[in-house]
Scaffold this motif. Structure first.
Motif, mmCIF file in Angstrom:
data_model
loop_
_atom_site.group_PDB
_atom_site.id
_atom_site.type_symbol
_atom_site.label_atom_id
_atom_site.label_comp_id
_atom_site.label_asym_id
_atom_site.label_seq_id
_atom_site.Cartn_x
_atom_site.Cartn_y
_atom_site.Cartn_z
ATOM 1 N N MET A 273 9.454 -0.502 -1.682
ATOM 2 C CA MET A 273 9.928 0.173 -2.897
ATOM 3 C C MET A 273 11.124 -0.559 -3.494
ATOM 4 S SD MET A 273 10.060 4.263 -2.384
ATOM 5 C CE MET A 273 8.855 4.751 -1.194
ATOM 6 N N SER B 44 5.300 2.230 -11.973
ATOM 7 C CA SER B 44 4.377 1.102 -11.912
ATOM 8 C C SER B 44 3.193 1.253 -12.860
ATOM 9 C CB SER B 44 3.858 0.939 -10.495
ATOM 10 O OG SER B 44 3.018 2.034 -10.176
ATOM 11 N N THR C 77 7.462 5.723 -7.742
ATOM 12 C CA THR C 77 6.733 4.445 -7.762
ATOM 13 C C THR C 77 5.504 4.553 -8.663
ATOM 14 O OG1 THR C 77 7.463 4.003 -5.519
ATOM 15 C CG2 THR C 77 5.597 2.707 -6.301
ATOM 16 N N TYR C 78 4.761 5.658 -8.527
ATOM 17 C CA TYR C 78 3.585 5.874 -9.394
ATOM 18 C C TYR C 78 3.998 5.817 -10.863
ATOM 19 C CZ TYR C 78 0.626 7.614 -5.534
ATOM 20 O OH TYR C 78 -0.111 7.741 -4.407
ATOM 21 N N THR D 297 3.859 -0.379 -1.520
ATOM 22 C CA THR D 297 4.473 0.944 -1.306
ATOM 23 C C THR D 297 3.398 2.011 -1.164
ATOM 24 O OG1 THR D 297 6.352 0.283 -2.665
ATOM 25 C CG2 THR D 297 6.090 2.635 -2.255
ATOM 26 N N SER E 193 4.939 -2.194 -5.829
ATOM 27 C CA SER E 193 4.320 -0.869 -5.911
ATOM 28 C C SER E 193 3.044 -0.782 -5.083
ATOM 29 C CB SER E 193 3.987 -0.543 -7.366
ATOM 30 O OG SER E 193 5.128 -0.695 -8.152
#
Ligand SMILES: [Zn+2]
Length: 403
Positions: free
Chosen positions: A224, A261, A257-258, A232, A229
């Motif tokens: 992260m 990214s 992260t979702y 991760t 991404s």
């Protein structure tokens, strides 16, 4: 069983040694095992009357100052009663005797090491246990003592050395705790800004214990922070597979992260993850995303499905909160509803978050080593109890391996 009974182990061992010594040609040697008072003292220990046992052993020690086993028993009793200074004096006197046999010296050194541990004098305790290792006596207990000292001092490299020695000596697996030591070293490397060294320690942790959740979690955090991404997400899936109850620890970071990214559709990915590895924390996160994307009705429908069959108080509280605006304005209905919500909220706030599977210790946060029993990896987030006969849902979707 009383802790006093454990005291009988070294006492019995010394007595056995004494009997054997007499049997080897030491007939006629006067000693406490030939004195009925010694066994009366042992009986008091069995009857959980340590004070009476101490009185007897003190008198025996006065009559025959040369008897090592009486002094060993007395020293242990004082330590267990919290009189560590007296225990140290007795055991120090024993150790300084020039005519002590190797076996007697071994017992005295081990007891003195225990006294120093109790007093927090770790450097002195370490010397006692090291001497026992050199004498090839009580090696397992000496290594366990050294391991406890190095854990207290957070000297993880030495913990690894001792774990390896324990494994060579006993053949018992030390993989899980060695993996934790590598994780500790990885965290230290990360704090020092040495990511490469941290990665090496985490690889070693996984080589020691392929199920090491903490190593996966740290690898996910590292992925992260370097903005990878794809890695991760893959590591998060591995974490969910290794122990879905640990998801809360890095769930919010995964959602970030979702979002950042744009790799995956956040909603469908969370739904897929929930189907495979359902957990209360994931249900709460998913509820928020459903509410945002699909609205109140969809979020309520999801929560009803989630709490059906499991006593998840956080899920119930969230359901009631979402359901509130749908109620009629009838005063009694509203009062009953508010009272219910208050009770549920109270119960949930009193619910412990984590518990040790080994000793039952309850904690507010995740500890990798139980503060009570000192086991590694035994504290886990508490999961809601199933209602009725419903078993936990099995994974329904195959998830990809991490890269
Ligand atoms: Zn514990």
């Amino acid at each position: 069983m009383s802790e006093w009974l454990f005291l009988l182990l070294p006492v019995a061992a010394v007595s056995g040694w004494w009997v054997a010594k007499r049997g080897d040609g030491g007939q006629g040697v006067p000693g406490p095992t030939s004195d009925p008072a010694f066994f009366r003292g042992l009986n008091y220990l069995l009857d959980e009357q340590p004070d009476k046992a101490i009185d007897i052993f003190v008198k025996l020690a006065e009559v025959n100052d040369e008897t090592a086993e009486v002094h060993l028993a007395l020293g242990s009793l004082f330590r267990r009663r919290g009189e560590v200074d007296r225990a140290i004096r007795i055991h120090q006197n024993l150790v300084s005797r020039p005519n002590l046999s190797k076996e007697e010296r071994g017992y005295a050194l081990f007891e003195l090491g225990q006294d120093y541990m109790r007093a927090g004098l770790f450097d002195r305790a370490e010397r006692m246990f090291r001497e026992l290792m050199e004498m090839q006596l009580h090696r397992k207990r000496a290594l366990e003592g050294l391991r406890e000292i190095y854990q207290q001092e957070k000297d993880w490299a030495r913990c690894l050395e001792v774990a390896e020695q324990l494994w060579l000596l006993t053949g018992e697996s030390v993989g899980a705790e060695s993996a934790q030591y590598h994780c500790e070293l990885a965290e230290e490397s990360l704090k020092a800004g040495n990511g490469q060294q941290a990665a090496t320690h985490l690889s070693r942790a996984q080589a020691m214990d392929s199920d090491c959740i903490r190593a996966t979690m740290l690898q996910a955090r590292m992925a992260m922070s370097r903005g990878d991404s794809r890695a991760t997400v893959a590591l998060y899936h591995r974490l969910a597979r290794q122990g879905s109850q640990f998801q809360p620890e890095i769930l919010s970071e995964l959602v970030d992260t979702y979002r950042r990214s744009g790799l995956e559709d956040e909603l469908s990915e969370l739904k897929r993850l929930y189907r495979a590895y359902p957990s209360p924390a994931l249900a709460m996160t998913l509820t928020d995303v459903i509410l945002d994307r699909e609205g109140n009705e969809a979020a309520i429908a999801f929560l009803i499905e989630h709490i059906t069959g499991q006593a998840d108080l956080a899920g119930l509280e969230r359901l009631l909160e979402l359901y509130g605006p749908k109620l009629t304005d009838d005063a009694q209905t509203r009062a009953a509803f508010d009272a219910t919500l208050a009770v549920v909220g109270h119960l949930r706030s009193r619910q412990p978050d984590h518990q040790c599977e080994h000793c039952g210790f309850v904690a507010r946060r995740l500890h990798w080593q139980c503060p009570s029993c000192k086991y590694w990896g035994s504290i886990k987030p508490i999961q809601p109890e199933p209602i009725g006969n419903r078993a936990p849902a099995p994974p329904t979707a195959a998830l990809p391996e991490p890269h």
